[in-house]
Design a protein around this motif. Structure first.
Motif, mmCIF file in Angstrom:
data_model
loop_
_atom_site.group_PDB
_atom_site.id
_atom_site.type_symbol
_atom_site.label_atom_id
_atom_site.label_comp_id
_atom_site.label_asym_id
_atom_site.label_seq_id
_atom_site.Cartn_x
_atom_site.Cartn_y
_atom_site.Cartn_z
ATOM 1 N N PHE A 1 -5.537 2.442 -2.136
ATOM 2 C CA PHE A 1 -4.414 2.623 -1.222
ATOM 3 C C PHE A 1 -4.759 3.638 -0.133
ATOM 4 C CE2 PHE A 1 -2.506 1.180 -5.206
ATOM 5 C CZ PHE A 1 -1.893 0.043 -4.739
ATOM 6 N N ASP A 2 -5.866 4.350 -0.338
ATOM 7 C CA ASP A 2 -6.266 5.331 0.663
ATOM 8 C C ASP A 2 -7.047 4.704 1.810
ATOM 9 O OD1 ASP A 2 -5.101 7.321 -0.736
ATOM 10 O OD2 ASP A 2 -6.916 7.854 -1.830
ATOM 11 N N LEU B 1 -11.962 10.026 -0.546
ATOM 12 C CA LEU B 1 -12.418 9.361 -1.775
ATOM 13 C C LEU B 1 -11.216 8.719 -2.460
ATOM 14 C CD1 LEU B 1 -14.683 12.299 -2.887
ATOM 15 C CD2 LEU B 1 -15.499 10.079 -2.127
ATOM 16 N N ASN B 2 -11.513 7.982 -3.538
ATOM 17 C CA ASN B 2 -10.427 7.245 -4.198
ATOM 18 C C ASN B 2 -9.705 8.107 -5.238
ATOM 19 O OD1 ASN B 2 -8.795 5.136 -4.851
ATOM 20 N ND2 ASN B 2 -10.293 4.111 -6.153
ATOM 21 N N PHE B 3 -9.217 9.266 -4.814
ATOM 22 C CA PHE B 3 -8.528 10.170 -5.739
ATOM 23 C C PHE B 3 -7.153 10.534 -5.203
ATOM 24 C CE2 PHE B 3 -13.073 11.538 -6.497
ATOM 25 C CZ PHE B 3 -13.180 10.954 -7.752
ATOM 26 N N ALA C 1 -11.152 15.065 -1.342
ATOM 27 C CA ALA C 1 -10.543 13.928 -2.043
ATOM 28 C C ALA C 1 -9.905 12.939 -1.077
ATOM 29 C CB ALA C 1 -9.512 14.426 -3.045
ATOM 30 N N LYS C 2 -9.536 13.428 0.112
ATOM 31 C CA LYS C 2 -8.870 12.577 1.102
ATOM 32 C C LYS C 2 -9.681 11.334 1.429
ATOM 33 C CE LYS C 2 -5.860 15.658 3.586
ATOM 34 N NZ LYS C 2 -5.914 16.749 4.540
ATOM 35 N N LYS D 1 2.558 1.842 -3.196
ATOM 36 C CA LYS D 1 1.577 1.928 -4.286
ATOM 37 C C LYS D 1 1.764 0.847 -5.347
ATOM 38 C CE LYS D 1 0.048 6.361 -3.182
ATOM 39 N NZ LYS D 1 -0.491 7.637 -3.497
ATOM 40 N N THR D 2 2.086 -0.359 -4.884
ATOM 41 C CA THR D 2 2.158 -1.505 -5.774
ATOM 42 C C THR D 2 0.793 -2.186 -5.758
ATOM 43 O OG1 THR D 2 4.407 -1.795 -4.949
ATOM 44 C CG2 THR D 2 3.487 -3.605 -6.253
ATOM 45 N N GLU D 3 0.160 -2.343 -6.936
ATOM 46 C CA GLU D 3 -1.164 -2.944 -6.983
ATOM 47 C C GLU D 3 -1.090 -4.432 -6.640
ATOM 48 O OE1 GLU D 3 -3.753 -0.192 -9.870
ATOM 49 O OE2 GLU D 3 -2.602 -1.708 -10.914
ATOM 50 N N LYS E 1 0.831 -1.202 0.000
ATOM 51 C CA LYS E 1 0.000 0.000 0.000
ATOM 52 C C LYS E 1 0.866 1.253 0.000
ATOM 53 C CE LYS E 1 -3.325 0.112 3.106
ATOM 54 N NZ LYS E 1 -4.544 0.844 2.726
ATOM 55 N N THR F 1 -9.127 -7.043 -4.444
ATOM 56 C CA THR F 1 -8.098 -6.339 -5.221
ATOM 57 C C THR F 1 -7.860 -4.929 -4.684
ATOM 58 O OG1 THR F 1 -9.777 -5.618 -6.777
ATOM 59 C CG2 THR F 1 -8.589 -7.606 -7.339
ATOM 60 N N TYR F 2 -6.624 -4.505 -4.779
ATOM 61 C CA TYR F 2 -6.247 -3.141 -4.400
ATOM 62 C C TYR F 2 -5.675 -2.431 -5.613
ATOM 63 C CZ TYR F 2 -7.152 -3.650 0.513
ATOM 64 O OH TYR F 2 -7.781 -3.795 1.714
ATOM 65 N N VAL F 3 -6.429 -1.455 -6.114
ATOM 66 C CA VAL F 3 -5.971 -0.734 -7.301
ATOM 67 C C VAL F 3 -5.646 0.708 -6.945
ATOM 68 C CG1 VAL F 3 -7.194 -2.185 -8.928
ATOM 69 C CG2 VAL F 3 -8.341 -0.193 -7.962
ATOM 70 N N ARG F 4 -4.799 1.278 -7.780
ATOM 71 C CA ARG F 4 -4.358 2.643 -7.543
ATOM 72 C C ARG F 4 -5.522 3.635 -7.624
ATOM 73 N NH1 ARG F 4 0.080 2.302 -11.330
ATOM 74 N NH2 ARG F 4 1.537 1.210 -10.020
ATOM 75 N N PRO F 5 -5.480 4.688 -6.812
ATOM 76 C CA PRO F 5 -6.535 5.696 -6.915
ATOM 77 C C PRO F 5 -6.464 6.439 -8.248
ATOM 78 C CG PRO F 5 -4.903 6.333 -5.255
ATOM 79 C CD PRO F 5 -4.506 4.993 -5.754
#
Lengths: 226, 109
Positions: free
Chosen positions: B5-6, A97-99, A94-95, A16-18, A13, A71-75
């Motif tokens: 990741f958040d 949310l997924n951005f 945005a904090k 930031k590796t998916e 996490k 699954t964990y994907v990048r924002p």
């Protein structure tokens, strides 16, 4: 879940590796899946199915099994042009949310870490700044300076790269002038009409946080529509 | 939105473990009909019943906390629980929305 698995998840996490977490619901064993790396042991036979879940960015149980995949994907990357007051509220929204937000502003007084703690601000003109940023069709652009010198090059870049969301702040009149300039620069009507301008959904508010809320609401809505 | 990741809940779980708390992860693994939280939604519970995150709109969290404490007490690794529609006239645990969810509990060890 073993604590070592949890530690690997935290590591992925933060770098930031998916990845995906694969769990055997029967015995509680779990492993971390990463694209290109094969699952081992009891999960060996599920590589293909896990990869399918991962590629479609879905969570769920593999059919006819007791294997759960998460699954964990990048924002989604959102580039804001203009380190203005509205941008400060956008960052706050945005904090949760997924951005992932990046701000570009060539004006030194605006682009300070004092105004935007813990955020990447590129203190350069858009043409220069975009050389440092990886973008694709799942990137969004929010232009907030309403200064053609700063906004226009960024809008042109976003249209050429087919960002899924391109919005620009400004009155109807400001937007008409902007469209005219883009037309003269050779952009098609279809491209120009794809810009959300004036930006945001109609909430009626005029304050900076209210405008930020109307922008973020439109962005979320378009993210689900794409 | 999708897991990202958040999402901080697993980081929080790790923080709890570092302060010597026992932690159960409770994850929504299946849903049927209209359920408030999507598959992959998660809450964490410690041995005292403190919890963070959610697996529903507040409908079944109490039961999940109770089951999690039992899991820790009995020193079991994992357990699956299904929640169905609640009877509105009774004070029982269930989903008022008419959906059904399956929640997976697992101890971090």
């Amino acid at each position: 879940m073993k604590i070592t698995t949890l530690e690997q998840i935290i590591k992925n996490k933060s770098s930031k590796t998916e990845f995906a977490i694969v769990t055997n619901l029967q015995n509680g064993e779990s492993q971390v899946f990463e694209p290109g790396k094969k699952l081992t042991g009891e999960f060996e036979n599920f590589n293909k199915q896990v990869e399918n879940f991962f590629n479609s960015k879905k969570n769920g149980i593999i059919e006819n099994s007791e294997i759960f995949v998460e699954t964990y994907v990048r924002p989604i990357k959102v580039i804001i042009i203009g380190a203005v007051h509205i941008a400060q509220y956008l960052v706050d929204f945005a904090k949760s949310l997924n951005f992932e937000i990046l701000i570009i502003d060539p004006r030194g007084y605006f682009a300070t870490s004092q105004r935007f703690p813990d955020l990447k601000i590129i203190n350069k003109w858009p043409d220069e700044a975009f050389k440092e940023i990886e973008t694709n069709k799942t990137t969004a652009l929010i232009a907030l300076t309403h200064d053609p010198k700063i906004d226009d090059p960024a809008l042109q870049y976003a249209l050429n790269k087919k960002f899924y969301y391109v919005g620009a702040l400004g009155s109807k009149k400001t937007h008409e002038n902007r469209c005219q300039r883009l037309k003269e620069a050779g952009f098609t009507d279809e491209q120009i009409n794809s810009i959300y301008g004036p930006i945001g959904i109609k909430l009626g508010g005029k304050s900076a946080p209210e405008i930020a809320l109307s922008i973020i609401a439109q962005l979320v809505s378009e993210t689900y529509n794409k | 939105m999708r897991n990202s990741f958040d999402e901080k809940i697993l980081d929080e779980a790790y923080d709890w473990i570092k302060t010597n708390q026992k932690v159960v992860l409770a994850t929504v693994i299946q849903t049927w009909g209209s359920s408030p939280r999507q598959v992959g939604s998660r809450m964490i519970v410690n041995e005292k019943g403190d919890f963070s995150g959610s697996v529903s709109g507040g409908c079944v969290e109490t039961a999940v906390v109770r089951e999690s404490i039992d899991l820790i007490k009995e020193n079991k690794l994992c357990k699956k629980i299904e929640f169905k529609v609640s009877n509105e006239s009774a004070w029982e645990v269930g989903l008022a929305c008419g959906g059904e969810i399956a929640v997976y509990l697992e101890q971090v060890n």
